[in-house]
Design a protein around this motif. Structure first.
Motif, PDB file in Angstrom:
ATOM      1  N   MET A   1       0.818  -1.211   0.000  1.00 41.48           N
ATOM      2  CA  MET A   1       0.000   0.000   0.000  1.00 41.48           C
ATOM      3  C   MET A   1       0.852   1.262   0.000  1.00 41.48           C
ATOM      4  O   MET A   1       0.413   2.306  -0.479  1.00 41.48           O
ATOM      5  N   SER A   2       2.065   1.159   0.499  1.00 43.72           N
ATOM      6  CA  SER A   2       2.946   2.338   0.516  1.00 43.72           C
ATOM      7  C   SER A   2       3.528   2.628  -0.863  1.00 43.72           C
ATOM      8  O   SER A   2       4.241   3.613  -1.041  1.00 43.72           O
ATOM      9  N   ARG A   3       3.226   1.790  -1.837  1.00 42.74           N
ATOM     10  CA  ARG A   3       3.759   1.959  -3.193  1.00 42.74           C
ATOM     11  C   ARG A   3       2.643   2.324  -4.187  1.00 42.74           C
ATOM     12  O   ARG A   3       2.677   1.943  -5.341  1.00 42.74           O
ATOM     13  N   ASN A   4       1.659   3.065  -3.679  1.00 46.08           N
ATOM     14  CA  ASN A   4       0.537   3.541  -4.481  1.00 46.08           C
ATOM     15  C   ASN A   4      -0.300   2.407  -5.065  1.00 46.08           C
ATOM     16  O   ASN A   4      -0.674   2.411  -6.237  1.00 46.08           O
ATOM     17  N   ASN A   5      -0.616   1.428  -4.217  1.00 45.43           N
ATOM     18  CA  ASN A   5      -1.584   0.398  -4.554  1.00 45.43           C
ATOM     19  C   ASN A   5      -2.725   0.484  -3.546  1.00 45.43           C
ATOM     20  O   ASN A   5      -2.515   0.856  -2.388  1.00 45.43           O
ATOM     21  N   VAL A   6      -3.924   0.145  -3.976  1.00 46.65           N
ATOM     22  CA  VAL A   6      -5.103   0.269  -3.125  1.00 46.65           C
ATOM     23  C   VAL A   6      -5.752  -1.103  -2.985  1.00 46.65           C
ATOM     24  O   VAL A   6      -5.935  -1.819  -3.978  1.00 46.65           O
ATOM     25  N   PHE A   7      -6.099  -1.463  -1.749  1.00 48.61           N
ATOM     26  CA  PHE A   7      -6.685  -2.773  -1.471  1.00 48.61           C
ATOM     27  C   PHE A   7      -7.926  -2.608  -0.603  1.00 48.61           C
ATOM     28  O   PHE A   7      -7.908  -1.875   0.387  1.00 48.61           O
ATOM     29  N   THR A   8      -8.994  -3.298  -0.982  1.00 50.17           N
ATOM     30  CA  THR A   8     -10.181  -3.437  -0.152  1.00 50.17           C
ATOM     31  C   THR A   8     -10.547  -4.918  -0.159  1.00 50.17           C
ATOM     32  O   THR A   8      -9.889  -5.723  -0.823  1.00 50.17           O
ATOM     33  N   TYR A   9     -11.591  -5.283   0.555  1.00 51.83           N
ATOM     34  CA  TYR A   9     -12.005  -6.681   0.547  1.00 51.83           C
ATOM     35  C   TYR A   9     -13.511  -6.770   0.325  1.00 51.83           C
ATOM     36  O   TYR A   9     -14.300  -6.435   1.191  1.00 51.83           O
ATOM     37  N   ARG A  10     -13.879  -7.175  -0.874  1.00 55.90           N
ATOM     38  CA  ARG A  10     -15.273  -7.357  -1.275  1.00 55.90           C
ATOM     39  C   ARG A  10     -16.138  -6.137  -0.933  1.00 55.90           C
ATOM     40  O   ARG A  10     -17.300  -6.257  -0.531  1.00 55.90           O
ATOM     41  N   ALA A  11     -15.540  -4.978  -1.096  1.00 57.98           N
ATOM     42  CA  ALA A  11     -16.266  -3.731  -0.870  1.00 57.98           C
ATOM     43  C   ALA A  11     -16.988  -3.278  -2.127  1.00 57.98           C
ATOM     44  O   ALA A  11     -17.826  -2.376  -2.076  1.00 57.98           O
ATOM     45  N   GLY A  12     -16.659  -3.896  -3.260  1.00 61.81           N
ATOM     46  CA  GLY A  12     -17.193  -3.438  -4.533  1.00 61.81           C
ATOM     47  C   GLY A  12     -18.707  -3.426  -4.600  1.00 61.81           C
ATOM     48  O   GLY A  12     -19.310  -2.464  -5.076  1.00 61.81           O
ATOM     49  N   TRP A  13     -19.343  -4.468  -4.120  1.00 62.45           N
ATOM     50  CA  TRP A  13     -20.798  -4.594  -4.269  1.00 62.45           C
ATOM     51  C   TRP A  13     -21.555  -3.972  -3.105  1.00 62.45           C
ATOM     52  O   TRP A  13     -22.762  -3.714  -3.204  1.00 62.45           O
ATOM     53  N   PHE A  14     -20.884  -3.670  -1.995  1.00 61.96           N
ATOM     54  CA  PHE A  14     -21.561  -3.440  -0.718  1.00 61.96           C
ATOM     55  C   PHE A  14     -21.991  -1.976  -0.568  1.00 61.96           C
ATOM     56  O   PHE A  14     -21.240  -1.128  -0.094  1.00 61.96           O
ATOM     57  N   THR A  15     -23.217  -1.688  -0.994  1.00 64.76           N
ATOM     58  CA  THR A  15     -23.815  -0.370  -0.835  1.00 64.76           C
ATOM     59  C   THR A  15     -25.237  -0.541  -0.313  1.00 64.76           C
ATOM     60  O   THR A  15     -25.831  -1.620  -0.421  1.00 64.76           O
ATOM     61  N   GLN A  16     -25.784   0.529   0.235  1.00 61.59           N
ATOM     62  CA  GLN A  16     -27.172   0.481   0.696  1.00 61.59           C
ATOM     63  C   GLN A  16     -28.101   0.060  -0.437  1.00 61.59           C
ATOM     64  O   GLN A  16     -29.013  -0.765  -0.253  1.00 61.59           O
ATOM     65  N   GLU A  17     -27.856   0.639  -1.609  1.00 63.13           N
ATOM     66  CA  GLU A  17     -28.741   0.386  -2.731  1.00 63.13           C
ATOM     67  C   GLU A  17     -28.683  -1.067  -3.201  1.00 63.13           C
ATOM     68  O   GLU A  17     -29.714  -1.669  -3.529  1.00 63.13           O
ATOM     69  N   ALA A  18     -27.466  -1.640  -3.229  1.00 59.37           N
ATOM     70  CA  ALA A  18     -27.332  -3.021  -3.684  1.00 59.37           C
ATOM     71  C   ALA A  18     -27.999  -3.994  -2.713  1.00 59.37           C
ATOM     72  O   ALA A  18     -28.680  -4.940  -3.130  1.00 59.37           O
ATOM     73  N   VAL A  19     -27.818  -3.761  -1.412  1.00 56.83           N
ATOM     74  CA  VAL A  19     -28.428  -4.646  -0.412  1.00 56.83           C
ATOM     75  C   VAL A  19     -29.954  -4.528  -0.472  1.00 56.83           C
ATOM     76  O   VAL A  19     -30.674  -5.530  -0.399  1.00 56.83           O
TER      77      VAL A  19
END
Length: 281
Positions: A246-264
């Motif tokens: 992450m200190s080398r300008n990379n971004v990581f999340t975990y299965r956050a892509g789908w998780f919104t109020q609207e999708a749920v």
């Protein structure tokens, strides 16, 4: 055995991530409905066996289309604009603009790391619902678009998107984003294909971890030859590895892509609708 006990006497089952083994289907001849509160069901139940026993199966293939597509661009922008680094600099009070303004650090153009998406080449590996939604957003950013899919889409090609074979697209793209089905070939994004990406390219995976040769990706990111936004992994996120990267300008999340109020909310509404349709209400 616990699952079988819970299903005894049930006419229908609603589940999300729980597999329904063959022996449970065979032990419950009264089952008539299986509702999966997720986008795929083939890996959760033996579809052929279930249908041969008269069980109606539903799932919700489109609930994450907009959420994942928007998150794809959130990650793309975060990497191209060095967003994480900028946030950290602002917290420390050492932002690049102030250094430039005071003359403490005046970089040459080639040493400004931030980049626009406008005019960049976006390669989409997979062109289903999500891939096409990403392409729609990319058009608003005035990006050049290419895709690979098992199927050709003449309507998209008439709008300027070009079809490329996989290896050609890896060599062509400034940004390569994976949108294949999780049932796609394991490690289709191989070490060799990652090596085809041009220096400075951005790699994005919001689809499925098993599609990417993960250790090869970590090695490419450690070399700082390319950067990435990753939301899915072969198992759980390897926290030490991604913490270092992450200190080398990379971004990581975990299965956050789908998780919104609207999708749920949409998932819930669709599930209820599917139940009503099945019951003829």
């Amino acid at each position: 055995s616990e699952l079988n006990d819970r299903l005894q006497g049930a006419d229908g089952v609603i589940t999300c991530w729980t597999n329904i083994p063959d022996q449970v289907l065979l032990a419950n001849p009264q089952l008539r409905y299986l509702g999966f509160w997720t986008n795929l069901a083939d890996h959760r139940v033996n579809m052929e066996l279930a249908r041969s026993r008269g069980i109606h199966i539903t799932y919700i293939p489109d609930y994450g289309t907009d959420s994942v597509a928007e998150m794809t661009f959130a990650g793309m922008l975060a990497v191209s604009r060095h967003l994480v680094e900028s946030v950290q600099d602002t917290k420390r009070g050492s932002w690049a603009y102030e250094l430039l303004k005071t003359g403490k650090h005046v970089p040459s153009i080639e040493h400004i790391p931030q980049r626009l998406l406008r005019g960049k080449k976006l390669g989409l590996l997979g062109f289903g619902l999500i891939g096409q939604r990403v392409a729609e957003i990319a058009r608003a950013f005035h990006m050049d678009i290419a895709y690979w899919s098992r199927h050709r889409y003449p309507e998209w090609e008439s709008k300027g998107a070009q079809y490329l074979e996989i290896d050609d697209m890896f060599r062509w793209a400034d940004v390569l984003s994976v949108h294949l089905s999780p049932y796609g070939p394991a490690h289709i994004v191989s070490r060799e294909r990652l090596g085809m990406l041009r220096d400075g390219a951005i790699f994005i995976n919001t689809s499925a971890g098993r599609l990417v040769e993960q250790n090869a990706l970590w090695e490419e990111l450690a070399s700082e030859r390319i950067n990435a936004y990753v939301d899915v992994y072969e198992t759980l996120p390897p926290r030490k590895i991604i913490g270092d990267l992450m200190s080398r300008n990379n971004v990581f999340t975990y299965r956050a892509g789908w998780f919104t109020q609207e999708a749920v909310t949409y998932k819930g509404d669709r599930l209820v609708g599917q139940l009503r349709d099945y019951l003829g209400m």
